[in-house]
Scaffold this motif. Structure first.
Motif, PDB file in Angstrom:
ATOM      1  N   UNK A   5      11.596 -24.830  -0.915  1.00 56.68           N
ATOM      2  CA  UNK A   5      12.024 -23.437  -1.083  1.00 56.68           C
ATOM      3  C   UNK A   5      11.311 -22.539  -0.078  1.00 56.68           C
ATOM      4  N   UNK A   6      10.002 -22.732   0.071  1.00 56.15           N
ATOM      5  CA  UNK A   6       9.212 -21.946   1.010  1.00 56.15           C
ATOM      6  C   UNK A   6       9.699 -22.173   2.440  1.00 56.15           C
ATOM      7  N   UNK A   7       9.909 -23.442   2.773  1.00 59.40           N
ATOM      8  CA  UNK A   7      10.339 -23.802   4.123  1.00 59.40           C
ATOM      9  C   UNK A   7      11.717 -23.209   4.415  1.00 59.40           C
ATOM     10  N   UNK A   8      12.639 -23.322   3.452  1.00 59.84           N
ATOM     11  CA  UNK A   8      13.995 -22.799   3.648  1.00 59.84           C
ATOM     12  C   UNK A   8      13.984 -21.288   3.828  1.00 59.84           C
ATOM     13  N   UNK A   9      13.185 -20.585   3.028  1.00 65.62           N
ATOM     14  CA  UNK A   9      13.100 -19.124   3.148  1.00 65.62           C
ATOM     15  C   UNK A   9      12.628 -18.717   4.536  1.00 65.62           C
ATOM     16  N   UNK A  10      11.619 -19.404   5.055  1.00 63.26           N
ATOM     17  CA  UNK A  10      11.103 -19.077   6.388  1.00 63.26           C
ATOM     18  C   UNK A  10      12.046 -19.544   7.493  1.00 63.26           C
ATOM     19  N   UNK A  11      12.772 -20.634   7.249  1.00 66.91           N
ATOM     20  CA  UNK A  11      13.795 -21.075   8.203  1.00 66.91           C
ATOM     21  C   UNK A  11      14.872 -19.996   8.321  1.00 66.91           C
ATOM     22  N   UNK A  12      15.305 -19.451   7.190  1.00 64.50           N
ATOM     23  CA  UNK A  12      16.318 -18.386   7.220  1.00 64.50           C
ATOM     24  C   UNK A  12      15.758 -17.116   7.859  1.00 64.50           C
ATOM     25  N   UNK A  13      14.474 -16.856   7.639  1.00 66.81           N
ATOM     26  CA  UNK A  13      13.841 -15.706   8.295  1.00 66.81           C
ATOM     27  C   UNK A  13      13.907 -15.859   9.808  1.00 66.81           C
ATOM     28  N   UNK A  14      13.714 -17.082  10.280  1.00 70.79           N
ATOM     29  CA  UNK A  14      13.796 -17.343  11.728  1.00 70.79           C
ATOM     30  C   UNK A  14      15.172 -16.986  12.269  1.00 70.79           C
ATOM     31  N   UNK A  15      16.216 -17.341  11.529  1.00 74.31           N
ATOM     32  CA  UNK A  15      17.573 -17.003  11.977  1.00 74.31           C
ATOM     33  C   UNK A  15      17.762 -15.490  12.078  1.00 74.31           C
ATOM     34  N   UNK A  16      17.059 -14.747  11.239  1.00 73.25           N
ATOM     35  CA  UNK A  16      17.180 -13.288  11.254  1.00 73.25           C
ATOM     36  C   UNK A  16      16.371 -12.653  12.382  1.00 73.25           C
ATOM     37  N   UNK A  17      15.164 -13.153  12.613  1.00 72.13           N
ATOM     38  CA  UNK A  17      14.244 -12.468  13.518  1.00 72.13           C
ATOM     39  C   UNK A  17      14.249 -12.982  14.951  1.00 72.13           C
TER      40      UNK A  17
END
Length: 351
Positions: A200-212
């Motif tokens: 869950x933590x990894x996925x949240x930060x992976x999605x953050x990468x797509x945003x930033x």
């Protein structure tokens, strides 16, 4: 009239219903043709009909009169080319509904939430650039090199909205910008990560990468690699990783990887891959590790679970602040919490 029509269609899609399905649910009180006219704004349902529709669609009647603006940008359901369109629509409409209530609450409290991307000007063209991006974000957010105790709460505290929605097992999450570039949104599959907090933590930060990160011009495989690398770098920075492993290694033990996983909330598999990316182990050793990991059945369920907290109570805190300060009535609090008044009173002590 137009907004009521849009809200009705949204509520129907949230419930995964066709027009005929909704007609059946209200026992054909009106036909699917009449419902279609409601959704097209050609006819306005009366108060009795709104009440019937609200009950059938599990929303409050005032849901149809909310006018908080929520406009999603491009949404990519990565790796889900064959994902059912009805389920995509259901998830998106639920996300819009939850986010609209969140934004309305912040507006009531006068909270400014416009997001500023600290990585906007960075060129992402190598793994070195990814490391620098993660370092810069950690520095901007004052994280140092320590472990992140609660990723979801961290994101919420920095004006990234994170919603958790129940869906089928094939859905991990998605991200998008809302209302132009004002609000970054991450949606996670609540049921999929219930007992896999490291993922869950990894996925949240992976999605953050797509945003930033500026990776949209890259080919899909490279884009995903960079976003994976960013998530790992956020969870355990390069210098921290080198200290934990003691420099270049020829072998790693499951026990030390388990200990690092428990401290930093990153999977053993992601740790080993990160060690390879940082040149701490060889490509050959990485392959050998994955062969053994697969043989032991650890690819889908690792031998030790990460135990932590991955949730944010920010919305609830804001809701009860607004109620205590009398910015809103108890009826409005129930509406913002998507509950009936009696249910809200029963579950919450209100003085």
């Amino acid at each position: 009239m137009k907004y009521l029509a849009e809200r009705l269609k949204s509520a129907r899609l949230m419930n995964g219903l066709s027009l005929q399905g909704l007609a059946d649910r209200i026992h054909n009180f009106v036909t699917k043709q009449a419902l279609s006219k409601y959704e097209q704004g050609q006819v306005v349902p009366d108060a009795e009909m709104i009440g019937i529709l609200a009950d059938a669609l599990h929303v409050r009647p005032d849901y149809f009169h909310t006018n908080t603006e929520v406009e999603f940008g491009v949404i990519e359901f990565r790796k889900l080319k064959n994902y059912p369109s009805k389920e995509k629509s259901r998830i998106v409409e639920i996300a819009k509904n939850e986010l609209s209530r969140y934004i309305e609450l912040e507006e009531i409290l006068g909270i400014e939430t416009k997001f500023v991307n600290p990585l906007e000007s960075m060129v992402i063209d190598s793994h070195e650039a990814i490391e620098k991006a993660a370092e810069k974000l950690r520095e901007t957010w004052g994280l140092g090199r320590d472990a992140i105790s609660n990723v979801v709460e961290l994101l919420e505290d920095h004006h990234v909205k994170v919603l958790e929605i129940e869906s089928t097992e094939s859905f991990d999450g998605f991200s998008t910008w809302v209302n132009g570039k004002d609000i970054p949104l991450i949606v996670l599959n609540k049921s999929k990560f219930e007992n896999k907090l490291d993922r869950k933590r990894f996925t949240a930060l992976h999605e953050l990468a797509h945003l930033l990160l500026d990776v949209n011009g890259l080919e899909e495989k490279q884009k995903e690699k960079y976003c994976h690398a960013f998530a790992a770098a956020m969870l355990i920075p390069e210098k921290t990783m080198k200290i934990e492993l003691g420099g270049k290694r020829f072998k790693l033990s499951f026990q030390e990887l388990s200990a690092i996983k428990q401290q930093y909330g990153i999977s053993m598999q992601a740790l080993v891959y990160r060690a390879k990316d940082l040149g701490l182990i060889s490509e050959n050793y990485l392959k050998q590790f994955y062969i053994v990991f697969t043989q032991l059945g650890y690819r889908s369920s690792e031998p030790v679970a990460y135990e932590g907290v991955e949730h944010s109570n920010r919305f609830s805190q804001l809701l009860f602040r607004a109620l205590a300060e009398e910015f809103i009535s108890i009826s409005k609090a129930a509406a913002l919490n998507n509950q009936k008044l009696a249910e809200f009173r029963k579950e919450n002590l209100v003085i």
